[in-house]
Design a protein around this motif. Structure first.
Motif, PDB file in Angstrom:
ATOM      1  N   VAL A 149      21.439  -3.882 -18.662  1.00  0.00           N
ATOM      2  CA  VAL A 149      22.715  -4.233 -19.282  1.00  0.00           C
ATOM      3  C   VAL A 149      23.654  -3.030 -19.272  1.00  0.00           C
ATOM      4  O   VAL A 149      24.860  -3.147 -18.972  1.00  0.00           O
ATOM      5  CB  VAL A 149      22.486  -4.743 -20.720  1.00  0.00           C
ATOM      6  N   ALA A 150      23.133  -1.844 -19.570  1.00  0.00           N
ATOM      7  CA  ALA A 150      23.962  -0.641 -19.608  1.00  0.00           C
ATOM      8  C   ALA A 150      24.526  -0.287 -18.242  1.00  0.00           C
ATOM      9  O   ALA A 150      25.655   0.204 -18.127  1.00  0.00           O
ATOM     10  CB  ALA A 150      23.146   0.526 -20.171  1.00  0.00           C
ATOM     11  N   LEU A 151      23.752  -0.530 -17.183  1.00  0.00           N
ATOM     12  CA  LEU A 151      24.183  -0.171 -15.828  1.00  0.00           C
ATOM     13  C   LEU A 151      24.886  -1.316 -15.106  1.00  0.00           C
ATOM     14  O   LEU A 151      25.425  -1.113 -14.000  1.00  0.00           O
ATOM     15  CB  LEU A 151      22.975   0.269 -14.995  1.00  0.00           C
ATOM     16  N   GLY A 152      24.856  -2.518 -15.693  1.00  0.00           N
ATOM     17  CA  GLY A 152      25.460  -3.660 -15.016  1.00  0.00           C
ATOM     18  C   GLY A 152      24.645  -4.127 -13.829  1.00  0.00           C
ATOM     19  O   GLY A 152      25.202  -4.647 -12.851  1.00  0.00           O
ATOM     20  N   ARG A 153      23.338  -3.947 -13.922  1.00  0.00           N
ATOM     21  CA  ARG A 153      22.426  -4.374 -12.858  1.00  0.00           C
ATOM     22  C   ARG A 153      21.503  -5.487 -13.369  1.00  0.00           C
ATOM     23  O   ARG A 153      21.416  -5.740 -14.578  1.00  0.00           O
ATOM     24  CB  ARG A 153      21.559  -3.195 -12.387  1.00  0.00           C
ATOM     25  N   GLU A 154      20.804  -6.148 -12.445  1.00  0.00           N
ATOM     26  CA  GLU A 154      19.832  -7.159 -12.823  1.00  0.00           C
ATOM     27  C   GLU A 154      18.568  -6.490 -13.365  1.00  0.00           C
ATOM     28  O   GLU A 154      18.166  -5.426 -12.856  1.00  0.00           O
ATOM     29  CB  GLU A 154      19.460  -8.027 -11.616  1.00  0.00           C
ATOM     30  N   PRO A 155      17.927  -7.085 -14.364  1.00  0.00           N
ATOM     31  CA  PRO A 155      16.662  -6.509 -14.861  1.00  0.00           C
ATOM     32  C   PRO A 155      15.603  -6.368 -13.774  1.00  0.00           C
ATOM     33  O   PRO A 155      14.814  -5.420 -13.785  1.00  0.00           O
ATOM     34  CB  PRO A 155      16.226  -7.508 -15.936  1.00  0.00           C
ATOM     35  N   SER A 156      15.578  -7.314 -12.819  1.00  0.00           N
ATOM     36  CA  SER A 156      14.593  -7.216 -11.731  1.00  0.00           C
ATOM     37  C   SER A 156      14.841  -5.988 -10.869  1.00  0.00           C
ATOM     38  O   SER A 156      13.897  -5.387 -10.334  1.00  0.00           O
ATOM     39  CB  SER A 156      14.642  -8.483 -10.873  1.00  0.00           C
ATOM     40  N   GLY A 181      20.498   6.046   5.539  1.00  0.00           N
ATOM     41  CA  GLY A 181      19.659   6.443   4.430  1.00  0.00           C
ATOM     42  C   GLY A 181      20.426   6.877   3.209  1.00  0.00           C
ATOM     43  O   GLY A 181      19.868   6.964   2.129  1.00  0.00           O
ATOM     44  N   ALA A 182      21.712   7.152   3.324  1.00  0.00           N
ATOM     45  CA  ALA A 182      22.442   7.613   2.155  1.00  0.00           C
ATOM     46  C   ALA A 182      22.771   6.467   1.218  1.00  0.00           C
ATOM     47  O   ALA A 182      22.467   6.493   0.042  1.00  0.00           O
ATOM     48  CB  ALA A 182      23.721   8.318   2.585  1.00  0.00           C
ATOM     49  N   GLY A 183      23.402   5.427   1.741  1.00  0.00           N
ATOM     50  CA  GLY A 183      23.714   4.252   0.929  1.00  0.00           C
ATOM     51  C   GLY A 183      24.754   4.523  -0.134  1.00  0.00           C
ATOM     52  O   GLY A 183      24.893   3.770  -1.083  1.00  0.00           O
ATOM     53  N   ARG A 202      25.273  -1.661  -3.150  1.00  0.00           N
ATOM     54  CA  ARG A 202      24.039  -2.414  -2.954  1.00  0.00           C
ATOM     55  C   ARG A 202      22.844  -1.634  -3.479  1.00  0.00           C
ATOM     56  O   ARG A 202      21.926  -2.206  -4.062  1.00  0.00           O
ATOM     57  CB  ARG A 202      23.863  -2.738  -1.479  1.00  0.00           C
ATOM     58  N   TYR A 203      22.857  -0.319  -3.241  1.00  0.00           N
ATOM     59  CA  TYR A 203      21.742   0.530  -3.638  1.00  0.00           C
ATOM     60  C   TYR A 203      22.088   1.299  -4.909  1.00  0.00           C
ATOM     61  O   TYR A 203      23.255   1.583  -5.183  1.00  0.00           O
ATOM     62  CB  TYR A 203      21.386   1.519  -2.520  1.00  0.00           C
ATOM     63  N   LEU A 204      21.061   1.623  -5.642  1.00  0.00           N
ATOM     64  CA  LEU A 204      21.261   2.463  -6.819  1.00  0.00           C
ATOM     65  C   LEU A 204      21.707   3.858  -6.387  1.00  0.00           C
ATOM     66  O   LEU A 204      21.171   4.433  -5.437  1.00  0.00           O
ATOM     67  CB  LEU A 204      19.962   2.560  -7.619  1.00  0.00           C
ATOM     68  N   SER A 205      22.683   4.406  -7.080  1.00  0.00           N
ATOM     69  CA  SER A 205      23.136   5.754  -6.784  1.00  0.00           C
ATOM     70  C   SER A 205      22.280   6.773  -7.537  1.00  0.00           C
ATOM     71  O   SER A 205      21.488   6.417  -8.422  1.00  0.00           O
ATOM     72  CB  SER A 205      24.602   5.909  -7.207  1.00  0.00           C
ATOM     73  N   PHE A 206      22.466   8.060  -7.178  1.00  0.00           N
ATOM     74  CA  PHE A 206      21.707   9.114  -7.863  1.00  0.00           C
ATOM     75  C   PHE A 206      22.089   9.161  -9.351  1.00  0.00           C
ATOM     76  O   PHE A 206      21.235   9.374 -10.211  1.00  0.00           O
ATOM     77  CB  PHE A 206      21.973  10.468  -7.200  1.00  0.00           C
ATOM     78  N   GLU A 207      23.377   8.953  -9.634  1.00  0.00           N
ATOM     79  CA  GLU A 207      23.811   8.966 -11.027  1.00  0.00           C
ATOM     80  C   GLU A 207      23.155   7.842 -11.821  1.00  0.00           C
ATOM     81  O   GLU A 207      22.765   8.017 -12.981  1.00  0.00           O
ATOM     82  CB  GLU A 207      25.338   8.846 -11.099  1.00  0.00           C
ATOM     83  N   GLU A 208      23.028   6.661 -11.197  1.00  0.00           N
ATOM     84  CA  GLU A 208      22.361   5.552 -11.880  1.00  0.00           C
ATOM     85  C   GLU A 208      20.883   5.856 -12.108  1.00  0.00           C
ATOM     86  O   GLU A 208      20.317   5.504 -13.158  1.00  0.00           O
ATOM     87  CB  GLU A 208      22.513   4.265 -11.061  1.00  0.00           C
ATOM     88  N   ARG A 209      20.255   6.509 -11.152  1.00  0.00           N
ATOM     89  CA  ARG A 209      18.850   6.860 -11.318  1.00  0.00           C
ATOM     90  C   ARG A 209      18.676   7.887 -12.443  1.00  0.00           C
ATOM     91  O   ARG A 209      17.669   7.853 -13.171  1.00  0.00           O
ATOM     92  CB  ARG A 209      18.281   7.374 -10.002  1.00  0.00           C
ATOM     93  N   GLU A 210      19.619   8.821 -12.570  1.00  0.00           N
ATOM     94  CA  GLU A 210      19.559   9.770 -13.686  1.00  0.00           C
ATOM     95  C   GLU A 210      19.657   9.034 -15.030  1.00  0.00           C
ATOM     96  O   GLU A 210      18.959   9.358 -15.987  1.00  0.00           O
ATOM     97  CB  GLU A 210      20.678  10.801 -13.567  1.00  0.00           C
ATOM     98  N   GLU A 211      20.550   8.040 -15.081  1.00  0.00           N
ATOM     99  CA  GLU A 211      20.716   7.269 -16.317  1.00  0.00           C
ATOM    100  C   GLU A 211      19.438   6.484 -16.644  1.00  0.00           C
ATOM    101  O   GLU A 211      19.034   6.386 -17.808  1.00  0.00           O
ATOM    102  CB  GLU A 211      21.899   6.317 -16.150  1.00  0.00           C
TER     103      GLU A 211
END
Length: 351
Positions: A46-53, A14-16, A21-30
């Motif tokens: 674009v800012a996080l380097g992730r896919e828009p989906s 559950g931590a990941g 592969r999973y979004l981190s807590f820092e990414e979720r804050e952003e």
């Protein structure tokens, strides 16, 4: 060990963290900060380097109307979703389990059950289950919910999943005089819009000593079984087909498609007696009779390979056909073949 099992048998379940592969807590804050500033999903991606989906799914899953998207709550919900094992719905809902078990005993497939439930219980969200959950409950007993012996009700009858490896069996074919190729079949038969075009074949018993004829109407998938107590030579098949097909009204008997089996050598006699043209598929092209091939696979649940098919009476064949025609089909928008055929039979009367 108990803690390990509660975590689903996975260390740090559950931590990941750190996997990427999973979004981190820092990414979720952003995401939360940028969303509050009114930035679009694409600019956040674009800012996080992730896919828009990825950003779109994250916001859809974890946003609320009242407070919008909050990183702490989103991270908590994500950890809960990744925990294993998850609760098994069929184990927790006795009413749903009874309904599923009842349909399995009628030899409905898990997919048919899963698609039928919303139609039968449109206002009850608790009466929903995916076909994969049903399979898991049958094949993996630790998932619970359904009795293992119900695997015998599946079309394959297997208690375990395994890869399907089929060897091509070369059948001896004879030359059939005056064959009409399937390419000459009317175009209306190909699009299934006009009823009355049938596909046929034989399912063969032990050592080729017995057989049952199968007929499937292309537009409704309605199935008729042909009793062959006198064997499967050309004369016996011709007579049995004539006796079966002439029970139908004329507007539902336009053509018949068969493979190049020698049992149809007397197809010209059949056409003279019924007025139905017979069209023959190309060699080793079962997809040209797709509805019939699918139905024959379903019928093997009732008539297993390597068994003597001559022991089955005409009444038993009629009962099996009625049960098969009572199963809802996804291709018919979850109507049954019997319902679809009854609509066709009643349409001229209504007109």
């Amino acid at each position: 060990m108990r803690w390990f099992q509660d975590a689903g048998g996975v260390i740090n379940n559950g931590a990941g963290a750190g996997s990427g592969r999973y979004l981190s807590f820092e990414e979720r804050e952003e995401i939360m900060l940028r969303r509050d500033r009114g930035e679009s999903r694409r600019s956040i991606a674009v800012a996080l380097g992730r896919e828009p989906s990825t950003i779109g799914r994250e916001l859809a899953r974890n946003s609320t109307v009242r407070v919008g998207y909050r990183a702490g709550r989103a991270d908590e919900k994500a950890r809960d979703r990744r925990r294993r094992p998850k609760p098994v719905k069929l184990a927790d809902c006795p009413r749903l389990r009874r309904v599923v078990q009842g349909k399995l005993k009628l030899k409905w497939s898990p997919r048919q059950i899963a698609l039928w439930l919303p139609r039968r219980f449109p206002d009850d969200e608790s009466m929903r289950v995916s076909h994969e959950t049903i399979y898991q409950s049958l094949f993996v007993q630790s998932r619970g919910g359904l009795r293992k012996e119900l695997t015998a009700c599946l079309r394959t009858g297997r208690a375990l999943r395994k890869p399907r490896v089929r060897s091509r069996q070369q059948e001896k074919r004879g030359r059939i005089p005056a064959m009409i190729n399937i390419r000459e079949r009317p175009a209306e038969a190909a699009d299934r819009a006009v009823p009355g075009h049938w596909e046929g074949d034989l399912i063969i018993g032990e050592d080729g000593g017995s057989a049952i004829g199968t007929l499937v109407e292309r537009s409704t998938r309605y199935c008729m079984l042909v009793h062959l107590p006198d064997g499967r030579d050309a004369e016996a098949v011709r007579d049995a087909l004539i006796a079966t097909i002439t029970t139908l009204p004329a507007h539902l008997t336009k053509s018949l498609t068969w493979d190049q089996g020698v049992e149809m050598t007397r197809h010209a006699d059949f056409t003279i007696a019924t007025g139905i043209d017979v069209y023959f598929c190309d060699p080793h092209s079962p997809w040209q009779r797709g509805s019939n091939e699918n139905t024959n696979g379903l019928l093997r649940q009732y008539f297993p390979k390597g068994t003597d098919l001559s022991v089955h009476t005409r009444q038993h064949l009629d009962d099996v056909a009625a049960e098969l025609n009572g199963r809802p089909r996804e291709t018919l928008n979850m109507r049954t073949p019997a319902e679809a055929l009854n609509q066709l039979l009643s349409a001229p009367l209504a007109a």
